[in-house]
Design an enzyme around this catalytic site. Structure first.
Site, PDB file in Angstrom:
ATOM      1  N   LYS A  53       4.791  -0.159   6.965  1.00  0.00           N
ATOM      2  CA  LYS A  53       3.353  -0.360   6.743  1.00  0.00           C
ATOM      3  C   LYS A  53       3.128  -1.278   5.539  1.00  0.00           C
ATOM      4  O   LYS A  53       2.306  -2.197   5.593  1.00  0.00           O
ATOM      5  CB  LYS A  53       2.658   0.994   6.519  1.00  0.00           C
ATOM      6  CG  LYS A  53       2.565   1.825   7.787  1.00  0.00           C
ATOM      7  CD  LYS A  53       2.120   3.260   7.528  1.00  0.00           C
ATOM      8  CE  LYS A  53       2.165   4.073   8.815  1.00  0.00           C
ATOM      9  NZ  LYS A  53       1.865   5.496   8.649  1.00  0.00           N
ATOM     10  N   GLN A  97       0.970   9.767   4.022  1.00  0.00           N
ATOM     11  CA  GLN A  97       1.877   9.884   5.169  1.00  0.00           C
ATOM     12  C   GLN A  97       2.096  11.351   5.532  1.00  0.00           C
ATOM     13  O   GLN A  97       2.346  12.190   4.674  1.00  0.00           O
ATOM     14  CB  GLN A  97       3.220   9.194   4.831  1.00  0.00           C
ATOM     15  CG  GLN A  97       4.205   9.125   5.970  1.00  0.00           C
ATOM     16  CD  GLN A  97       3.758   8.215   7.126  1.00  0.00           C
ATOM     17  OE1 GLN A  97       2.926   7.338   6.957  1.00  0.00           O
ATOM     18  NE2 GLN A  97       4.303   8.445   8.301  1.00  0.00           N
ATOM     19  N   ASP A 120      -6.842   6.058   8.138  1.00  0.00           N
ATOM     20  CA  ASP A 120      -6.162   6.795   9.212  1.00  0.00           C
ATOM     21  C   ASP A 120      -7.175   7.353  10.202  1.00  0.00           C
ATOM     22  O   ASP A 120      -6.805   7.706  11.327  1.00  0.00           O
ATOM     23  CB  ASP A 120      -5.383   7.983   8.623  1.00  0.00           C
ATOM     24  CG  ASP A 120      -3.887   7.722   8.540  1.00  0.00           C
ATOM     25  OD1 ASP A 120      -3.369   6.935   9.355  1.00  0.00           O
ATOM     26  OD2 ASP A 120      -3.249   8.311   7.645  1.00  0.00           O
TER      27      ASP A 120
HETATM   28  N1  GUN Z   1       2.822  10.152  10.346  1.00  0.00           N
HETATM   29  C1  GUN Z   1       3.117   9.646  11.573  1.00  0.00           C
HETATM   30  N2  GUN Z   1       2.142   8.806  11.970  1.00  0.00           N
HETATM   31  C2  GUN Z   1       1.220   8.785  10.990  1.00  0.00           C
HETATM   32  C3  GUN Z   1      -0.012   8.082  10.826  1.00  0.00           C
HETATM   33  O1  GUN Z   1      -0.479   7.317  11.683  1.00  0.00           O
HETATM   34  N3  GUN Z   1      -0.661   8.309   9.655  1.00  0.00           N
HETATM   35  C4  GUN Z   1      -0.193   9.150   8.712  1.00  0.00           C
HETATM   36  N4  GUN Z   1      -0.904   9.324   7.601  1.00  0.00           N
HETATM   37  N5  GUN Z   1       0.949   9.820   8.841  1.00  0.00           N
HETATM   38  C5  GUN Z   1       1.644   9.624   9.970  1.00  0.00           C
END
Ligand code: GUN
Length: 289
Positions: A53, A97, A120
């Site tokens: 990311k 995350q 998110d």
């Molecule tokens: N863990 C796995 N996918 C995601 C996501 O799209 N956002 C977040 N914050 N954690 C994740």
């Protein structure tokens, strides 16, 4: 193989190119979209996702900060970091995350993020906006699936879409986005008897279960669009989705692979969300007296 591949890598490149152009336009107004990614603990898969990311942000000209904390971090400390990022004008998006270590309450953590920075789209505010059909930040994975569906050129109006999975992060928002696009939506899950009876009548199947090979050729209507959200490993440790790709590709009209399908699209839509948050913040600042 008769199905056409929904190439998430190529589509994500296009989306990220569009994001980069809008980032450049915003830069002319002195604003650089900024994303803060918080990782608590040392889960290796999460560390890879977070790195991807942050790298994607750099590639598209966004500002990004990565904060890593020990698994022993207290909830009070995490909430106070989020409060600081909420107040930071250089940060337009905050992503914590998941999963978090068990002693941290994910709901409380998500709700601590300012709604305008919830890139998110996991907060109750964002979920409510989606539910009510109002503008807002949508979860990146279902948004990426919608972009993939759009790329087929097939109108979703009146199509029967079956979503397998009912998570707050994928299944539920996916169903709402499909409804908004005028599809007829069925949501199935681990407690659904005779799943195949539903999927066999589906024009679109979105598999978001987390179980390898659970969608087989016999469960798919010829010509259907199949989107695979699963991220699993096979016996050899190789990445694979929820769909038996080789089998279903003989029946479906379109199919997304794993890897190279929904994964890259999720990252692209996260960047798009961060840009959207920055554009809205810039517009709000501009309008302020
Ligand atoms: N863990 C796995 N996918 C995601 C996501 O799209 N956002 C977040 N914050 N954690 C994740």
């Amino acid at each position: 193989m008769t199905a056409r591949t929904l190439d998430g890598t190529a589509l994500a490149r296009t989306v990220r190119g569009e994001v980069a152009e809008r980032v450049a336009a915003l830069a002319l107004r002195g604003v650089r979209p900024g994303l803060a990614v918080i990782l608590v603990g040392d889960d290796p898969a999460s560390a890879v996702y977070v790195r991807n990311k942050v790298k994607a942000c750099e590639d598209s000209g966004l500002h990004s900060v990565q904060e890593r904390y020990a698994a022993s971090m207290t909830e009070a400390d995490l909430l106070s970091r989020i409060a600081a990022l909420n107040a930071d004008p250089l940060i337009h998006g905050i992503l914590v995350q998941m999963p978090l270590p068990r002693h941290l309450d994910a709901h409380r953590v998500i709700e601590a993020i300012a709604p305008a920075k919830d890139v998110d789209g996991f907060s109750v505010h964002s979920a409510g906006q989606l539910m009510a059909g109002l503008p807002g930040l949508r979860p990146a994975t279902p948004l990426g699936c919608m972009k993939m569906l759009e790329s087929t050129g097939v109108s979703l109006r009146g199509q029967h879409a079956v979503v397998i999975g009912r998570s707050n992060t994928v299944g539920k928002p996916m169903a709402l986005l499909l409804l908004q696009a005028h599809a007829t939506v069925t949501v199935c899950h681990s407690g659904t008897p005779d799943l195949a009876a539903h999927t066999r009548s589906a024009d679109i199947v979105v598999a978001a279960v987390g179980r390898r090979g659970m969608l087989t050729a016999a469960m798919v209507k010829p010509g259907a669009i199949v989107i695979d959200v699963g991220i699993n490993r096979d016996e050899a440790g190789k990445l694979c989705g929820d769909v038996d790709f080789a089998g279903v590709a003989e029946v479906a009209g379109w199919i997304s692979p794993v890897p190279g399908g929904v994964g890259p699209m999720t990252i692209a839509m996260l960047l798009s969300n961060t840009l959207q948050a920055a554009e809205l913040a810039a517009a709000a600042t501009h309008q302020a007296p």
